[in-house]
Scaffold this active site. Structure first.
Site, PDB file in Angstrom:
ATOM      1  N   VAL A 281       3.553  -2.209  -9.567  1.00 15.62           N
ATOM      2  CA  VAL A 281       3.907  -0.857 -10.026  1.00 15.62           C
ATOM      3  C   VAL A 281       4.984  -0.873 -11.121  1.00 15.62           C
ATOM      4  CG1 VAL A 281       4.873   1.360  -9.285  1.00 15.62           C
ATOM      5  CG2 VAL A 281       3.250   0.181  -7.838  1.00 15.62           C
ATOM      6  N   GLU A 307      -4.372  -0.782 -11.842  1.00 22.98           N
ATOM      7  CA  GLU A 307      -4.572  -0.936 -10.393  1.00 22.98           C
ATOM      8  C   GLU A 307      -3.365  -1.701  -9.875  1.00 22.98           C
ATOM      9  OE1 GLU A 307      -7.012   0.705  -9.132  1.00 22.98           O
ATOM     10  OE2 GLU A 307      -7.977   1.128 -11.042  1.00 22.98           O
ATOM     11  N   CYS A 341      -3.933  -7.298  -2.783  1.00 21.96           N
ATOM     12  CA  CYS A 341      -3.385  -5.941  -2.866  1.00 21.96           C
ATOM     13  C   CYS A 341      -3.847  -5.111  -1.680  1.00 21.96           C
ATOM     14  CB  CYS A 341      -3.812  -5.310  -4.176  1.00 21.96           C
ATOM     15  SG  CYS A 341      -5.522  -5.646  -4.522  1.00 21.96           S
TER      16      CYS A 341
END
Ligand code: NAD
Length: 556
Positions: A281, A307, A341
């Protein structure tokens, strides 16, 4: 003459399209690598070939290999004395050269029929499926610390599926056309974006690197691909396979670089038309901010696809099948050392089932072998990717050791003497709001929160509100009403939701992948809509009758 050439070209392309349509695209079968199988022998040979070797990897800019002086090494995670790759960083000047080289090839590439472009990806998939499979698996195992099965589902199956399904979707898209009427014909032309696309890939999936760069290229874009420092060996092999499959020079520039140098350079180019990112992020936010700060200079609005991370949950209801919940948690939390993830990192268990779940979790945990996946195929998992990850995960284990509300039930040992090994770790938290239940760890750490079984409705709300992420989640329940209720409450808590299955293991074309909130823009790579992000359609109306007057009948 020109027209004749065009007709010939189209009919040739047309024939090949029929060929592709006839060969129906299916998911690549996962090979088993059993004793005595040819795939096992080929893989063992490929692993042997890499033993002690250091591959030299250049930047590829303007169709040429460029060796800069800024040399770096990729280390094998489970044996850090083995330098698996020696590569060099592109600096700002070389990156700008790569941008210009890409732009010089853009128009011609974009005008090539999609059938031609698709053929390259079908061919690359065939190479990966056959003669190059063992090589790409071995490079993913040694370079990124994957076991046989984890390499197979990533570098073989998923990458092959990305290439084949994207190509199929691109061909289908072209046939998705507009309504024409007798006096005019309408058509939709699927153009690449005007400018270049920057593809920035993470370390944890070889397939993602190939897809981030490959999907925009398939759609007629030119791309600067910045691979991850810790996936260089496998990513360069993917790049070479694309070249061997007929990808012309300059369509994808292969540019290892320092992350911020790459980000700063591409976002300051007026020609940036898109960023195709997968990673954390903070990196994606930084890139987005840079784009917004530079908005005035761009010739077109850049498309931003990112993503990012997750804090994926397994919710277990009292009606759950305990074995599925236990085995699902072990696989999801600990395969590839939790560095997916989608890995489960928080488990919500009802107090009535907890003694049973806990006993079974600890029993199975005791059987997990962590080791060198290249020499010992019985290892279930291996080391984490690098020293930085090792230290970060160790920090989380220290947090668990020091917090009164957290208890380490299993694992917790870390050893970086030979490789970056972290034991799969199970922690129980008495505090549902501890940061260990909301922040991404990206390592083999599973935290359990035990709830009173009759409070499951509150727990569903808690799951939805605890973390800023919304990537994947799973519910384990046999009670159909609870399944429906949880599905409704958790509607925005994840982009991929599993019922009575673990939160990992998305398959191209079956479960296109991605999440919203802090987990990203949810463009669903692996699905039919993904390629739409990398095209800027043009609509052409051609009228076949003359316009004889300008006034309208009612005016008379
Ligand atoms: P990362 O953000 O550290 O790195 C990703 C890429 O960005 C690397 O190539 C890195 O060099 C580059 N980078 C770093 N700083 C940059 C900058 N300022 N400008 C441009 N590029 C920059 O992530 P990582 O550690 O490689 O990957 C792990 C993360 O990726 C986890 O958060 C994981 O959840 C996420 N991930 C998400 C998905 C998904 O599909 N949602 C898939 C895989 C990984």
């Amino acid at each position: 003459m020109l027209q004749l050439r065009r007709v010939l070209r189209l009919s040739w392309a047309g024939q090949r399209w029929h060929h592709c349509a006839a060969a129906e695209v299916k998911n690549e079968p996962i090979l088993e690598f059993k004793h005595g199988s040819p795939e096992r022998a080929a893989l063992q040979k490929a692993l042997q070939d890499l033993k002690g070797k250091t591959e030299e990897i250049p930047c590829v800019v303007g169709g040429e290999e460029v060796w800069t002086k800024d040399v770096r090494y990729q280390l094998s995670p489970f044996n850090h004395s083995h330098k698996v790759a020696k590569y060099c960083y592109a600096d700002k000047e070389l990156l700008n050269k790569a941008i210009n080289a890409a732009l010089s090839a853009r128009k011609e590439w974009d005008l090539r029929p999609v059938e031609d472009r698709a053929q390259i990806f079908f061919k690359a998939a065939d190479l990966l499926s056959g003669p190059r499979r063992a090589e790409i698996l071995a490079k993913t195992m040694i370079g990124q610390g994957k076991t046989v099965i984890q390499a197979e589902i990533d570098a073989a199956a998923e990458l092959i599926d990305f290439f084949r399904f994207n190509a199929k979707y691109a061909l289908q898209l072209q046939h998705e056309q507009l309504i024409s009427v007798p006096i005019s014909t309408n058509s939709m032309v699927y153009r690449g974006l005007e400018g270049f696309v920057a593809a920035v890939s993470p370390f944890n999936f070889t397939a993602i690197g190939g897809n981030l760069a490959g999907a925009p290229a398939l759609m007629g874009n030119v791309v600067l691909w910045k691979p991850s420092d810790t996936a260089m060996l496998s990513n360069y092999a993917v790049y070479k396979i694309l070249q061997e499959s007929g990808l012309p020079p300059n369509i994808i520039q292969f540019v290892p670089a320092d992350g911020p140098v790459f980000g700063d350079t591409v976002t300051s180019s007026e020609h940036l038309s898109g960023i195709n990112f997968t990673g954390s992020v903070p990196t994606f936010k930084r890139l987005w901010k840079q784009v917004s700060e530079n908005l005035e200079r761009y010739r077109t609005f850049p498309r931003l696809a990112g993503e990012c991370g997750g804090k994926n949950f397994h919710f277990v209801h009292k009606s759950a099948d305990v074995e599925s919940a236990v085995n699902g948690a072990i696989r999801s939390a600990f395969e590839y050392s939790g560095q997916k993830c989608s890995a489960c990192s928080r488990l919500y268990a009802p107090d009535s089932l907890w003694p049973q779940i806990k006993a079974r979790l600890l029993e199975e945990h005791g059987k997990i072998k962590v080791g060198n996946p290249a020499d010992d195929f019985s290892a279930f998992t291996s080391a984490v990717i690098d020293e930085k990850a090792f230290r970060r995960i160790q920090g989380w284990i220290k947090h668990a050791q020091e917090s009164p509300s957290l208890t380490i039930l299993a694992g917790g040992k870390c050893d970086n003497s030979a490789g970056y090994f972290v034991e799969p770790t199970i922690i129980e938290s008495k505090d549902p709001k501890d940061k260990i239940l909301s922040e991404e760890i990206f390592g083999p750490v599973l935290t359990v929160y035990v709830y009173p079984e009759n409070k499951y409705k509150e727990v569903l709300q808690l799951i939805d509100n605890t973390s800023p992420y919304a990537l994947t989640g799973a519910e384990f329940a046999q009670d159909k009403n609870v399944v429906a209720e949880a599905t409704a409450v958790l509607r925005n808590a994840c982009g991929n939701f599993y019922i009575n299955d673990k939160s990992t293991g998305a398959v191209v074309a079956q479960q296109p992948f991605g999440g919203s909130r802090a987990s990203g823009t949810n463009d669903k790579p692996g699905g039919p809509h993904y390629i739409l992000r990398w095209t800027s359609p043009q609509v052409i109306k051609e009228t076949h009758v003359p316009l004889n007057e300008w006034s309208y009948p009612y005016m008379q």
